[in-house]
Design an enzyme around this catalytic site. Sequence first.
Site, mmCIF file in Angstrom:
data_model
loop_
_atom_site.group_PDB
_atom_site.id
_atom_site.type_symbol
_atom_site.label_atom_id
_atom_site.label_comp_id
_atom_site.label_asym_id
_atom_site.label_seq_id
_atom_site.Cartn_x
_atom_site.Cartn_y
_atom_site.Cartn_z
ATOM 1 N N PHE A 168 7.955 -2.120 7.725
ATOM 2 C CA PHE A 168 7.307 -1.204 6.784
ATOM 3 C C PHE A 168 7.962 0.178 6.820
ATOM 4 C CE2 PHE A 168 3.433 1.649 6.098
ATOM 5 C CZ PHE A 168 3.504 1.580 4.720
ATOM 6 N N VAL A 169 8.121 0.739 8.012
ATOM 7 C CA VAL A 169 8.761 2.046 8.144
ATOM 8 C C VAL A 169 10.275 1.920 8.046
ATOM 9 C CG1 VAL A 169 9.146 4.012 9.688
ATOM 10 C CG2 VAL A 169 6.860 2.985 9.517
ATOM 11 N N VAL B 262 17.935 -6.138 12.790
ATOM 12 C CA VAL B 262 16.796 -6.959 12.400
ATOM 13 C C VAL B 262 16.684 -8.169 13.313
ATOM 14 C CG1 VAL B 262 16.886 -6.242 9.973
ATOM 15 C CG2 VAL B 262 18.211 -8.225 10.718
ATOM 16 N N ALA C 97 16.717 -11.932 2.980
ATOM 17 C CA ALA C 97 17.160 -11.654 1.615
ATOM 18 C C ALA C 97 16.418 -10.435 1.084
ATOM 19 C CB ALA C 97 16.887 -12.870 0.726
ATOM 20 N N ALA D 217 9.043 -2.952 17.379
ATOM 21 C CA ALA D 217 8.040 -3.020 18.435
ATOM 22 C C ALA D 217 7.168 -4.241 18.231
ATOM 23 C CB ALA D 217 7.164 -1.769 18.428
ATOM 24 N N ARG D 218 6.475 -4.612 19.295
ATOM 25 C CA ARG D 218 5.347 -5.537 19.131
ATOM 26 C C ARG D 218 4.174 -4.659 18.761
ATOM 27 N NH1 ARG D 218 0.922 -8.357 21.766
ATOM 28 N NH2 ARG D 218 0.933 -10.540 21.099
ATOM 29 N N TYR E 172 -1.534 -1.998 23.787
ATOM 30 C CA TYR E 172 -0.474 -1.455 22.929
ATOM 31 C C TYR E 172 -0.213 0.014 23.269
ATOM 32 C CZ TYR E 172 1.774 0.325 18.680
ATOM 33 O OH TYR E 172 2.619 0.939 17.804
ATOM 34 N N GLY F 135 -14.284 -3.158 -7.578
ATOM 35 C CA GLY F 135 -15.573 -2.533 -7.859
ATOM 36 C C GLY F 135 -16.679 -2.962 -6.917
#
Length: 319
Positions: A11-12, A32, A37, A72-73, A142, A191
């Site tokens: 994400f980051v 990675v 892809a 990270a985990r 964590y 809603g």
Amino acid sequence: MHVLVTGASGFVGTRLVEVLNAEEGVQVTGAVRRQCAGGNDAVKQINVGELSPETDWSEALKGVDVVVHAAARVHVMNDTASDPLTVFRKVNVQGTLNLARQAVAAGVRRLVFISSIKVNGEGTDTGHAYTAEDVPAPADPYGVSKMEAEVGLREIAASSRLEVVIIRPVLVYGPGVKANFLNMMRWLDKGIPLPFGAINNRRSLVALDNLVDLIVVATAHPSAANQIFLVSDGEDLSTTQLLRRMAAALNKKALLLPVPSALLSAGATALGKKSLSQRLCGSLQVDIEKTRSLLSWVPPVSVDHALKLAASHYMKRDN
């Protein structure tokens, strides 16, 4: 400057690689776990496998000046590991320190470590913010693993020429955000009436683009060396305020029922959801004055603009 970003498909990491790649004079390599892809074709990707004490970083570290360690985990709500702390330590502590030692051997000059506000603790009294100088008080495996990684990195920095910069983000949101933040957008979009109309807590958040901007600054700013920084948007919101502004970003009306926080907390605790209650009803504020003054840094993105970006992505991808 050649920057290696670990967790480059996360994400980051994904956004960080994109921003760094647009910087003049910056070469980016993304590390990675597996080739994927849809990545940035202009950025070299190196498959290093799982983050562990045995990971071989030699190829990824060739010619690198700065490492941004975002892999990270991560914290999960319902961890199924029989001994979570041992697993977190193997990845977040031993795996991180293995990378740092190899970075020293490769001549890397700086490592930017993406830690977590959980090193400070789980919450604050309203109006009393965490600072970078506070004594750490992690309350879960964590947070403990991130704290121990920080300690180990600072020891390596003290005995080598490697500069270490530690950044402790609060909850990060933005396009592609998952977990509870995504659930809240879905509830508002549909809603669904929510019992969160009378929560007077204060929580610091950080937009993805604000965090990434600070990381980019931390890769090169001379005053960042061997410092710890907290990061947020600079505007703390109650859960009620956040939901209303999130609804506005979605062009929806928030249907929020004014259920007292004490009643919500009692109900959540009775259902075994005390940690969820803490995030919804409790406060967690951070003081970013050190980050502002030492780095001359100002969050470039406002909360409302960041919420608009997250909402736009949600509307395109999740509907």
